[in-house]
Design an enzyme around this catalytic site. Sequence first.
Site, mmCIF file in Angstrom:
data_model
loop_
_atom_site.group_PDB
_atom_site.id
_atom_site.type_symbol
_atom_site.label_atom_id
_atom_site.label_comp_id
_atom_site.label_asym_id
_atom_site.label_seq_id
_atom_site.Cartn_x
_atom_site.Cartn_y
_atom_site.Cartn_z
ATOM 1 N N ASP A 61 39.333 35.057 47.589
ATOM 2 C CA ASP A 61 39.410 33.797 46.911
ATOM 3 C C ASP A 61 40.617 32.639 47.256
ATOM 4 O OD1 ASP A 61 36.834 34.373 45.617
ATOM 5 O OD2 ASP A 61 37.594 34.736 43.639
ATOM 6 N N THR A 68 39.827 35.004 35.905
ATOM 7 C CA THR A 68 38.904 35.347 34.482
ATOM 8 C C THR A 68 39.659 36.117 33.620
ATOM 9 O OG1 THR A 68 37.483 36.011 36.552
ATOM 10 C CG2 THR A 68 36.798 36.885 34.349
ATOM 11 N N GLY A 126 44.187 42.440 38.343
ATOM 12 C CA GLY A 126 45.711 42.614 38.161
ATOM 13 C C GLY A 126 46.217 43.813 38.638
ATOM 14 N N GLY A 146 42.473 41.214 44.656
ATOM 15 C CA GLY A 146 42.781 39.974 45.415
ATOM 16 C C GLY A 146 44.231 39.772 45.468
ATOM 17 N N HIS A 189 37.697 27.245 44.814
ATOM 18 C CA HIS A 189 38.151 28.035 46.107
ATOM 19 C C HIS A 189 36.918 28.169 46.926
ATOM 20 C CE1 HIS A 189 37.320 31.298 43.017
ATOM 21 N NE2 HIS A 189 38.477 31.357 42.574
ATOM 22 N N ASN A 197 39.089 40.564 47.228
ATOM 23 C CA ASN A 197 38.788 39.618 46.891
ATOM 24 C C ASN A 197 39.394 38.491 47.603
ATOM 25 O OD1 ASN A 197 39.035 36.953 45.507
ATOM 26 N ND2 ASN A 197 38.076 37.906 43.918
HETATM 27 N N1 PXP Z 1 37.218 41.677 39.251
HETATM 28 C C1 PXP Z 1 37.171 40.426 38.845
HETATM 29 C C2 PXP Z 1 35.807 40.384 38.022
HETATM 30 C C3 PXP Z 1 37.878 39.087 38.702
HETATM 31 O O1 PXP Z 1 37.391 38.167 38.131
HETATM 32 C C4 PXP Z 1 38.982 39.344 39.576
HETATM 33 C C5 PXP Z 1 39.747 38.166 39.688
HETATM 34 O O2 PXP Z 1 38.915 37.267 40.467
HETATM 35 C C6 PXP Z 1 39.375 40.402 40.306
HETATM 36 C C7 PXP Z 1 38.568 41.428 40.101
HETATM 37 C C8 PXP Z 1 40.508 40.726 41.043
HETATM 38 O O3 PXP Z 1 41.915 40.445 40.409
HETATM 39 P P1 PXP Z 1 43.341 40.161 41.073
HETATM 40 O O4 PXP Z 1 43.088 39.050 42.032
HETATM 41 O O5 PXP Z 1 44.046 40.079 40.001
HETATM 42 O O6 PXP Z 1 43.355 41.341 42.056
#
Ligand code: PXP
Length: 243
Positions: free
Chosen positions: A8, A100, A191, A212, A49, A6
């Site tokens: 973002d 989220t 997470g 991410g 973002h 991810n």
């Molecule tokens: N999956 C979903 C549906 C999410 O909303 C997010 C956060 O944007 C992630 C995965 C990735 O989460 P993290 O940034 O905590 O790795």
Amino acid sequence: MRLSINIDHIATLRNARGGTEPDPITAAHIVERASADGIVCHLREDRRHIRDDDVKRLREEISVKLDLEMAATPEIVALALKIKPDLVTLVPEKRKELTTEGGLNVVRLQASLKKVVDRFHDRGIPVSLFVDPKREQLDASRVIGAEMIEIHTGEYAEARSASSRKNRLNQIQQIAMYGKTIGLGVNAGHGLDYENIAPIAATREIEEVSIGHAIIVRAVFVGLEKAVREMVEMVRRGQADER
Ligand code: PXP
């Protein structure tokens, strides 16, 4: 298991200065070069973002899978239908949340989500639903025709005690197995980091993880020393040239 990244947070950093750097598409190319399997971005209603143009450029420029995370709102659905990502992951979205906060309540939103899923299918776009690890959410996801679910791993990641983490992991593994038995593809995310990924990565029923924050955080610290050294060198060389 596949890994999608991810990106973002790269856009968050860009937007902080209002310019064009760092460019999330450059980041996506690096992610590709580093052999990740896909790029994920979340086009939020407030565009805090990732922006529309980022998604369009990602669609044109990257060759790995593009997973567009999004709320099932008319405006974003219309955009996604136009851009045609390889997968859409539907998530709940609250304006004030930092990220989220939980899974979609597919049970409650079944009728409206089905219409959205059907529209994506008409355009040949598979759909994943981001859900908490609960059987009834998977059953409802199957009923409305989603190909995949993404299990929300947030509670596992945030568990404070070893026993609570173990219970959460167990729940995720049971649900992943259940998803498979009812014919759903199973992804997981939220997470996940360098400390908690191992047991998730060892869960055979999970096909893909989406990560991410932890990777971008690590990138900052892995790269900071090099970045400082490069600038130290330039500044000191400049001083030497002046003399
Ligand atoms: N999956 C979903 C549906 C999410 O909303 C997010 C956060 O944007 C992630 C995965 C990735 O989460 P993290 O940034 O905590 O790795």
